[in-house]
Structures are given as C-alpha cells and as structure tokens.
Design a protein around this motif. Structure first.
Motif, PDB file in Angstrom:
ATOM      1  N   ARG A  75       0.837  -1.200   0.000  1.00 14.67           N
ATOM      2  CA  ARG A  75       0.000   0.000   0.000  1.00 14.67           C
ATOM      3  C   ARG A  75       0.875   1.255   0.000  1.00 14.67           C
ATOM      4  NH1 ARG A  75      -4.577  -1.525   4.602  1.00 14.67           N
ATOM      5  NH2 ARG A  75      -5.403  -3.381   3.577  1.00 14.67           N
ATOM      6  N   GLU A  76       0.548   2.172  -0.870  1.00 16.02           N
ATOM      7  CA  GLU A  76       1.291   3.425  -0.941  1.00 16.02           C
ATOM      8  C   GLU A  76       0.454   4.616  -0.465  1.00 16.02           C
ATOM      9  OE1 GLU A  76       2.909   4.014  -4.790  1.00 16.02           O
ATOM     10  OE2 GLU A  76       4.142   2.194  -4.741  1.00 16.02           O
ATOM     11  N   ARG A  77      -0.769   4.350  -0.049  1.00 17.61           N
ATOM     12  CA  ARG A  77      -1.649   5.437   0.409  1.00 17.61           C
ATOM     13  C   ARG A  77      -1.141   6.008   1.723  1.00 17.61           C
ATOM     14  NH1 ARG A  77      -4.709   9.330   1.428  1.00 17.61           N
ATOM     15  NH2 ARG A  77      -6.983   9.258   1.256  1.00 17.61           N
ATOM     16  N   TRP A  78      -1.112   7.318   1.812  1.00 17.38           N
ATOM     17  CA  TRP A  78      -0.778   8.013   3.044  1.00 17.38           C
ATOM     18  C   TRP A  78      -1.648   9.261   3.130  1.00 17.38           C
ATOM     19  CZ3 TRP A  78       1.317  12.905   2.041  1.00 17.38           C
ATOM     20  CH2 TRP A  78       1.786  13.100   0.737  1.00 17.38           C
ATOM     21  N   LEU A  79      -1.717   9.856   4.296  1.00 17.38           N
ATOM     22  CA  LEU A  79      -2.584  11.008   4.527  1.00 17.38           C
ATOM     23  C   LEU A  79      -1.818  12.312   4.336  1.00 17.38           C
ATOM     24  CD1 LEU A  79      -4.477   9.888   7.768  1.00 17.38           C
ATOM     25  CD2 LEU A  79      -5.265   9.707   5.412  1.00 17.38           C
ATOM     26  N   THR A  80      -2.439  13.238   3.649  1.00 18.63           N
ATOM     27  CA  THR A  80      -1.897  14.590   3.612  1.00 18.63           C
ATOM     28  C   THR A  80      -2.184  15.237   4.973  1.00 18.63           C
ATOM     29  OG1 THR A  80      -3.965  15.551   2.794  1.00 18.63           O
ATOM     30  CG2 THR A  80      -2.388  14.727   1.154  1.00 18.63           C
ATOM     31  N   ARG A  81      -1.551  16.350   5.223  1.00 18.28           N
ATOM     32  CA  ARG A  81      -1.775  17.018   6.516  1.00 18.28           C
ATOM     33  C   ARG A  81      -3.226  17.510   6.636  1.00 18.28           C
ATOM     34  NH1 ARG A  81       2.792  17.555   9.386  1.00 18.28           N
ATOM     35  NH2 ARG A  81       4.711  17.069   8.259  1.00 18.28           N
ATOM     36  N   LYS A  82      -3.815  17.874   5.525  1.00 16.92           N
ATOM     37  CA  LYS A  82      -5.219  18.289   5.553  1.00 16.92           C
ATOM     38  C   LYS A  82      -6.114  17.095   5.888  1.00 16.92           C
ATOM     39  CE  LYS A  82      -8.843  20.418   2.740  1.00 16.92           C
ATOM     40  NZ  LYS A  82      -9.197  20.995   1.408  1.00 16.92           N
ATOM     41  N   GLU A  83      -5.837  15.934   5.272  1.00 17.49           N
ATOM     42  CA  GLU A  83      -6.635  14.734   5.558  1.00 17.49           C
ATOM     43  C   GLU A  83      -6.455  14.293   7.003  1.00 17.49           C
ATOM     44  OE1 GLU A  83      -6.811  12.433   1.250  1.00 17.49           O
ATOM     45  OE2 GLU A  83      -5.037  12.216   2.527  1.00 17.49           O
ATOM     46  N   ALA A  84      -5.230  14.366   7.515  1.00 17.37           N
ATOM     47  CA  ALA A  84      -4.992  13.990   8.905  1.00 17.37           C
ATOM     48  C   ALA A  84      -5.753  14.922   9.851  1.00 17.37           C
ATOM     49  CB  ALA A  84      -3.494  14.031   9.203  1.00 17.37           C
ATOM     50  N   ALA A  85      -5.773  16.211   9.522  1.00 20.85           N
ATOM     51  CA  ALA A  85      -6.526  17.159  10.357  1.00 20.85           C
ATOM     52  C   ALA A  85      -8.016  16.856  10.315  1.00 20.85           C
ATOM     53  CB  ALA A  85      -6.253  18.579   9.874  1.00 20.85           C
ATOM     54  N   GLU A  86      -8.551  16.506   9.145  1.00 20.94           N
ATOM     55  CA  GLU A  86      -9.968  16.151   9.038  1.00 20.94           C
ATOM     56  C   GLU A  86     -10.277  14.891   9.837  1.00 20.94           C
ATOM     57  OE1 GLU A  86     -12.559  17.624   7.804  1.00 20.94           O
ATOM     58  OE2 GLU A  86     -11.396  19.369   7.164  1.00 20.94           O
ATOM     59  N   LEU A  87      -9.362  13.916   9.807  1.00 23.65           N
ATOM     60  CA  LEU A  87      -9.559  12.684  10.577  1.00 23.65           C
ATOM     61  C   LEU A  87      -9.605  12.987  12.068  1.00 23.65           C
ATOM     62  CD1 LEU A  87      -9.706   9.543  10.472  1.00 23.65           C
ATOM     63  CD2 LEU A  87      -7.212   9.547  10.721  1.00 23.65           C
ATOM     64  N   LEU A  88      -8.709  13.834  12.532  1.00 24.05           N
ATOM     65  CA  LEU A  88      -8.681  14.183  13.949  1.00 24.05           C
ATOM     66  C   LEU A  88      -9.920  14.990  14.336  1.00 24.05           C
ATOM     67  CD1 LEU A  88      -7.170  14.134  16.620  1.00 24.05           C
ATOM     68  CD2 LEU A  88      -5.911  16.163  15.882  1.00 24.05           C
ATOM     69  N   ARG A  89     -10.339  15.913  13.464  1.00 27.28           N
ATOM     70  CA  ARG A  89     -11.557  16.679  13.758  1.00 27.28           C
ATOM     71  C   ARG A  89     -12.774  15.758  13.819  1.00 27.28           C
ATOM     72  NH1 ARG A  89      -9.097  21.267  10.990  1.00 27.28           N
ATOM     73  NH2 ARG A  89      -9.576  20.361   8.948  1.00 27.28           N
ATOM     74  N   GLY A  90     -12.818  14.762  12.931  1.00 28.83           N
ATOM     75  CA  GLY A  90     -13.923  13.802  12.976  1.00 28.83           C
ATOM     76  C   GLY A  90     -13.944  13.037  14.275  1.00 28.83           C
ATOM     77  N   ALA A  91     -12.761  12.650  14.775  1.00 32.04           N
ATOM     78  CA  ALA A  91     -12.680  11.941  16.058  1.00 32.04           C
ATOM     79  C   ALA A  91     -13.131  12.825  17.212  1.00 32.04           C
ATOM     80  CB  ALA A  91     -11.255  11.448  16.287  1.00 32.04           C
ATOM     81  N   LEU A  92     -12.776  14.106  17.163  1.00 35.67           N
ATOM     82  CA  LEU A  92     -13.182  15.030  18.229  1.00 35.67           C
ATOM     83  C   LEU A  92     -14.698  15.255  18.213  1.00 35.67           C
ATOM     84  CD1 LEU A  92     -10.271  17.624  17.938  1.00 35.67           C
ATOM     85  CD2 LEU A  92     -10.661  16.011  19.812  1.00 35.67           C
ATOM     86  N   ARG A  93     -15.289  15.318  17.014  1.00 36.72           N
ATOM     87  CA  ARG A  93     -16.754  15.468  16.937  1.00 36.72           C
ATOM     88  C   ARG A  93     -17.450  14.231  17.511  1.00 36.72           C
ATOM     89  NH1 ARG A  93     -15.536  17.926  11.845  1.00 36.72           N
ATOM     90  NH2 ARG A  93     -15.899  15.935  10.752  1.00 36.72           N
TER      91      ARG A  93
END
Length: 353
Positions: free
Chosen positions: A163-181
């Motif tokens: 697998r070569e998929r990785w998260l951009t910093r924007k995607e990582a921030a969205e993932l963390l915001r989703g967890a906080l919600r």
C-alpha cells in the motif's frame, strides 16, 4: 517437597477487549472456551472435553502422514506458542478458519492443489496467504519435533501489492476533527479515539503496540517516559519479533498531550482505555467511524498512520537513519518504500544533463 501441580480447571481471565471470559488453566497453559462469566455449564463441558483429550494416547508417529490429521499439527503448534507465554489470540482466530477446511484432512493431503482450493474458499487472498503460512509453520514444526520425514509443498497466493496510500496534513486534520466530533457526541464510546490517532500520527507506532501502552513501566506493554522524552513500545518481558518495537524519541508536541492525558488518568492504567479504565482490544470500528466522519475512503485504516509518519519524515528531509530507527524499520526498507518521497530523491541524476 516440590509443589503438587493443580489439575486443569476453569478460571476467569480478562481478554484484550476488556471482557472477562472463562478459560481452562492447566499449569502455565491457558486455553480459551469462548464462554463469558456465568456460562459455567458450557465451560464445564469444554473442560471435560479437554481432560478427555489429554488422556488420549499420543500420536503414533510411525502411522505416518496418511493417518495424522492437520488439526493435530495445528493444536500442537498453538500449545507450543502458549507454553512460551506468547499472545495466541490472532493466531487462534486464523486457526479456526484453517480447521474448518483442513481439520479432518490428513497431512498427506497437503499439496499445491488443496492449497489453491483453500485460497479460493476465502474471500481475501491476503488472509488466505497468512493462514496458509500458519499451517505451513505448524506442519513443519510438528514433523520436525515428531521426527516425521515429511515436508509437503505449499502453494501460497501472491503477496498483496504494498500500500502506498498516506494522509496529507489536511486529511490527517480532518480525521482528527472527525474523532473530536465523535467524542463530543458520545464521550463514553469515543473518549480515547483522538489519543489513538495523535499517537499514531506522531510516532508511527503499530495499532497493537499503541493499545498495549500503559502509563507505568510493566512487563507486558510499553510506556512513555515523559521525563526522558522517550517512548518504550514494548514491555520489559516481551520478546522482540519481526514487528520490531524499539524505543523512540517523543515529539515535543506529543509530550504536551501525553502530560495532559496522564494527569486526567491520574497516571494509572492503559493510555488507551474504555470507560472505567479498562483496556481496549481493537480500535478498528472507532477509527472507521472517524474515517467516515472525515469523508475518507475505505483504504484509510489504522495502519495508514504508520505510512503517513514515514512519508512525512522523508518529506521533511529527516536523515534516513534517524527516520528508520524511530519507526523500527531497516534503512533498506525505509529507502525502498518511502525514499521517493524525499524532496532530493534522485535530484543529482535528474540534473546531470
């Protein structure tokens, strides 16, 4: 006088998912029954069956592979793992699938054709390959220790594409915001989800190793030494495996989070825990909920945080030796898998003409 060994008996034991279940204890060996506390009748039947199997005569090696079932080799393999105090939870799950297909088959039935039949019966070829690797290890161990001059051929499915998929910093921030919600909406269910994501992104530690972390030093799980700024990924009595868990220097930003979380937990128990401080077995469902909340694809799994950390280190021009040591990889693996993310990748060759 030596202490008399206790007979096999039913005892309660806390599983990694935080649920107490009844298991069979026979000396240092623990065998799962699948029964919850209170299901004593079913557990008693399992115990009687276990004792009956122990009283049976051992396998007669001279009978040969035509008369020895694959289930005998699998059971022998799991028992050997348990005797070394290894965690056999994931292994027992794979053995359950193997037993359905291979259990009654003799060892002599193992060949390329039957291996391909088994692979076709499984939905995911990666899972089929991993299970056949377990069967191969079990059969080879059994034949070696029982002095059977038998070594069958295994035809395994091809290894899955890396697998070569990785998260951009924007995607990582969205993932963390989703967890906080999710945590604000259902704090009892998603209390430690942001912790899990932050530790994964800042350290690249594997899923299981994060869940094993405790606030204090112990024999089983790792712990963060916040005074020294070092994360120890494995317990003092845990043997090193190919899934290496070396110590790593903690990022300053993560240390601030860890100090706040430690104060909230009063410095006791696991770092990632459920309501009441109990350990959590897996974070896949919670992580998947955060992924959906962040509108990310199904390819985003907990392991992607490790790929993301490695990619970010290369993009920031971190020396490959430091990056590999921090993640517990070899320099060769780091260079071959993530080296092309470095801004200076093959730059001298590209500018040569």
């Amino acid at each position: 006088m030596p202490r008399r060994k206790s007979p096999p008996r039913i005892v309660p034991r806390l599983d990694r998912d935080g649920v107490k279940r009844l298991v069979i204890r026979d000396g240092s060996v623990y065998k799962r029954t699948g029964c919850l506390v209170g299901e004593t009748d079913v557990a008693a039947e399992k115990l009687a069956e276990y004792i009956g199997q122990k009283k049976q005569k051992p396998v007669v090696v001279e009978r040969g592979p035509d008369h020895i079932a694959c289930a005998a080799a699998l059971d022998y393999y799991v028992t050997a793992k348990l005797s070394r105090d290894e965690d056999t939870g994931p292994l027992e799950g794979r053995v359950a699938f193997l037993t359905i297909f291979w259990g009654d088959k003799p060892l002599s039935a193992i060949d390329g054709e039957t291996c391909r039949e088994y692979a076709e019966s499984r939905i995911h070829q990666a899972a089929a390959r991993r299970e056949l690797e377990d069967l191969r290890a079990a059969v080879y161990m059994f034949c070696k220790e029982k002095r059977l001059n038998f070594r069958p051929y295994f035809d395994l499915p091809d290894k899955p594409v890396a697998r070569e998929r990785w998260l951009t910093r924007k995607e990582a921030a969205e993932l963390l915001r989703g967890a906080l919600r999710l945590r604000r909406a259902r704090p009892k269910t998603y209390e430690c989800l942001p912790r899990f994501i932050l530790i994964g992104l800042y350290t690249g530690t594997r899923h299981a190793a994060i869940l094993d972390l405790n606030w204090n030093r112990g024999p089983a799980g790792g712990w963060p030494d916040l005074d020294a700024g070092v994360l120890y990924r494995k317990g003092e009595r845990v043997r090193e495996t190919t899934k290496r868990r070396p110590p790593m220097r903690l990022p300053r930003r993560l240390i601030a989070h860890l100090k706040r979380w430690r104060a909230k937990d009063h410095g006791k128990g696991p770092v990632i825990h459920a309501k009441g401080g109990e350990p959590i077995g897996l974070m896949r469902k919670s992580f998947d909920a955060a992924r959906v909340e962040a509108k990310l694809g199904e390819e985003v799994t907990p392991h992607i945080m490790r790929h993301t950390r490695a990619t970010w280190l290369m993009q920031r021009r971190v020396p490959i030796w430091d990056a590999a040591g921090s993640l517990g990889m070899t320099v060769k693996q780091m260079e071959s898998t993530y080296g092309h993310h470095h801004p200076d990748f093959q730059q001298a060759a590209a500018d040569a003409y």
